[in-house]
Each structure stands twice: as structure tokens, then as C-alpha cells.
Design an enzyme around this catalytic site. Sequence first.
Site, PDB file in Angstrom:
ATOM      1  N   TRP A 103       0.810  -1.222   0.000  1.00 13.83           N
ATOM      2  CA  TRP A 103       0.000   0.000   0.000  1.00 13.83           C
ATOM      3  C   TRP A 103       0.837   1.263   0.000  1.00 13.83           C
ATOM      4  CZ3 TRP A 103      -4.320  -0.562  -2.164  1.00 13.83           C
ATOM      5  CH2 TRP A 103      -5.011  -1.764  -2.048  1.00 13.83           C
ATOM      6  N   ASP A 173      -1.102   7.024   6.164  1.00 12.22           N
ATOM      7  CA  ASP A 173      -2.211   6.218   5.667  1.00 12.22           C
ATOM      8  C   ASP A 173      -2.560   5.234   6.777  1.00 12.22           C
ATOM      9  OD1 ASP A 173      -3.923   4.395   4.562  1.00 12.22           O
ATOM     10  OD2 ASP A 173      -2.662   3.882   2.838  1.00 12.22           O
ATOM     11  N   LYS A 197     -12.618  -0.774   6.840  1.00  9.82           N
ATOM     12  CA  LYS A 197     -12.052  -1.731   7.787  1.00  9.82           C
ATOM     13  C   LYS A 197     -12.617  -1.448   9.184  1.00  9.82           C
ATOM     14  CE  LYS A 197      -8.510  -1.580   4.526  1.00  9.82           C
ATOM     15  NZ  LYS A 197      -8.890  -2.606   3.581  1.00  9.82           N
TER      16      LYS A 197
HETATM   17  N1  PMP Z   1      -4.155   1.936   1.968  1.00  8.27           N
HETATM   18  C1  PMP Z   1      -4.298   0.807   2.697  1.00  8.27           C
HETATM   19  C2  PMP Z   1      -3.418   0.595   3.887  1.00  8.27           C
HETATM   20  C3  PMP Z   1      -5.267  -0.133   2.336  1.00  8.27           C
HETATM   21  O1  PMP Z   1      -5.412  -1.255   3.050  1.00  8.27           O
HETATM   22  C4  PMP Z   1      -6.086   0.104   1.210  1.00  8.27           C
HETATM   23  C5  PMP Z   1      -7.160  -0.846   0.775  1.00  8.27           C
HETATM   24  N2  PMP Z   1      -7.165  -2.095   1.264  1.00  8.27           N
HETATM   25  C6  PMP Z   1      -5.879   1.276   0.481  1.00  8.27           C
HETATM   26  C7  PMP Z   1      -4.918   2.172   0.905  1.00  8.27           C
HETATM   27  C8  PMP Z   1      -6.707   1.593  -0.727  1.00  8.27           C
HETATM   28  O2  PMP Z   1      -7.966   1.922  -0.287  1.00  8.27           O
HETATM   29  P1  PMP Z   1      -9.218   2.182  -1.253  1.00  8.27           P
HETATM   30  O3  PMP Z   1      -9.570   0.852  -1.841  1.00  8.27           O
HETATM   31  O4  PMP Z   1     -10.250   2.728  -0.309  1.00  8.27           O
HETATM   32  O5  PMP Z   1      -8.800   3.168  -2.272  1.00  8.27           O
END
Ligand code: PMP
Length: 362
Positions: A103, A173, A197
Site C-alpha cells: 500500500w 495512511d 475496515k
Molecule cells: N491503503 C491501505 C493501507 C489499504 O489497506 C487500502 C485498501 N485495502 C488502500 C490504501 C486503498 O484503499 P481504497 O480501496 O479505499 O482506495
Amino acid sequence: MQTKPWNFSAGPSMLPPSVLRQAQRELLDWNGQGASVMELSHRGAPFMELARGIESDLRTLLAIPDNYRVLFTAGGATTIQALLALNFAAPNQRADYVVSGHWSQTALKQARPYVNVQIAAQPAPFDRSPDPAEWTWSRDSAFVHYTANETIHGIAQREVPILPADAPPLIADASSSIASEPMAIERLGAIYAGAQKNLGPVGISVLIVRNDLLEREGQPRADIFRYALQAERDSMLNTPPTFNWYLLGLTVRWMLEQGGTRAFRERNERKAHTLYEVIDGSDGFYRNNVQPDSRSIMNVPFFLPSADLDALFVQESQRLGFIGLKGHKAIGGIRASIYNAMPQEGVDALAELMTDFKRRHG
Ligand code: PMP
């Protein structure tokens, strides 16, 4: 072995059953309005009042200081990752990214078209959160970005780092760890999370940003991408995802009723410990590759001795009613996501399955 399906999905993930039941009760008639919350104007007094209450509850839950704004946005965490650069960096200004897993890489990729991306730290393989003392950054950077919890790799930076006074603002994040334990927001320039989450349903995200960052000029962009304007208009520059916002509100209220982030830290540490104990006590049958002090208390990935056994474990778990244990395709294996809504009972059921499976296949 177990009495109900236990949902270990990584996100979208399980919601507290009491939240779903309340939403069900109120689906056709919310707040005495004679209509569903999703059928009412976002600019009407009832919804505006709801939104104000939700922000106030979230501020209480996360201990958000007064000099931060809270934005509720659509487009997920990924959209925020792109807009961080457009809002808080000048064109091609340097920005430093700590890369601790999948991520973090996504965050960096979203920003790359707009800023001069530099890597502040990047362990290889991804098996730990790099020590903030070893991060490299420039005083001239727009910000330093890190991922508090790597959802796929199960790697966490649980303490918000304190950077030297001349460091650029730190942005976290916290998509998969927000509200899982107390967090020192005052050390951050901004923190953001997709809701799917710990905060509720997918379709809405939260960006908490310090006022001085909102004063930055940023880069040429449409009004709809201007966080300062969104803040001015209470996140209602266009029609917001009202039903998701409402469900987020119910989930935040539930977390407050459960004792807040301190209570969740205790529960989450215990749940995670239950699983890591089975893994570490399995004589290598189950393997987690993350260094102990970087292990996540939200996502516990593990591997069996072969891909065939991984597949068999997933198959058996599904037959017994467990949901969502298959690991992310990026790394395979198994992953148990144990967010705030997952009770100890569900984790105990999984631990029991793991112990039993090893007895039969170890
Ligand atoms: N950052 C993290 C730590 C994530 O776990 C996720 C999605 N699992 C994202 C960003 C991306 O999120 P989104 O699908 O809401 O764009």
C-alpha cells in the site's frame, strides 16, 4: 467447532452486528422522517445535524485536536493518495515516501505524476516497518508519507514517529489501523483512511488534516479536488455518500460505547496474540515472516508448508463457515483480518481450526 460464520475479510470487512441491526430497523424510516436516510437531502436539517454529530463523535473517539479539520470524502484512500500531492505540494516539489509494503507503493504511484517522489526507506524484503531514525527526507519536501499498517503484508508502525522539528509534515495512511488503538494525531500533518475496515462501509473515507496544510496553494486542479474548499463546505461540495456516512456514524458510536480506542487496543492485542501464539508454537508449520516488533494487530498473514496446504486450509475453513481467509494475491498464503468488529470468540475459533488442521496435516 464454531457456532456462526466468522468473517476475516480484509476490507470490505465485518461490521458490528448491532450496527447492521440498527441500520435494518431504520432502513425505511430514519429518525422519524418517514423515509430512509439515503432518500433525504444532504442539505436538509436532519442530515446536516447527523453529519455534525458524527464529526463530533469521531473527534472524541480519535482525540482529534481543534486545529485539524475532518473531511468525509468519496473515492477511497487511493483518491486521497493522489489528491495529497495536488493539495499539499507545489508542482514537482519533492515528497518523501516510506515504502513498507504494497500500500505504500500504491500511495507513491498515485503521487508520482505530480511530485518528485523520493524513497525515504524501503526494506527488502518487506518484513518490518523501517525505523524512523533511518528515514531520509529533505527539509524542502512537501511532506513525508508512511503507511501505519500494511494490510497485505501485516506490517505495522504502531507508534506515530516524532520527526525532528525541521522535518516536513508527516502524513499517515491509517486505512487499516485507524481507531484500533490510541494514535498521536498531533504529531501528524494529516491522516487518512478508507472506512471499510474499522470505520464502517466502503464508499466513504476520512481525511483529518491540520489547518496550516489547507492553506497551501498546491497545484492547478478543479474545485472538486480542493480540500480547503471541501472543508469550507463541510464535505458537501457535491452530493456525498449519505448512507455510508450514516453507517460510519453508527460504527463510530458503537466504538465509543465499547470503551474507545484504549479498550480496542487491549482487545486487539489479545486477539493478535492468540493467532501469533499458534503460529510461533507450530514448529514452523505456520509461518509469519514479519519481524516481531513490526507485527500488525489488524492483519495476520501466515503461510503453510506448501501452496497446496494453503489452498486446503482455505477450502476447509470455507466449509466450516469462515469467510475471507485467503491471502491477497500479491503474496498468497492465508490472512486473518481482525479489525475492531471481530470478537475474541471468532479469533479463538480460528486458532482452534489452525491447531486442529496442524494435528491432521502437520
Ligand atoms: N491503503 C491501505 C493501507 C489499504 O489497506 C487500502 C485498501 N485495502 C488502500 C490504501 C486503498 O484503499 P481504497 O480501496 O479505499 O482506495
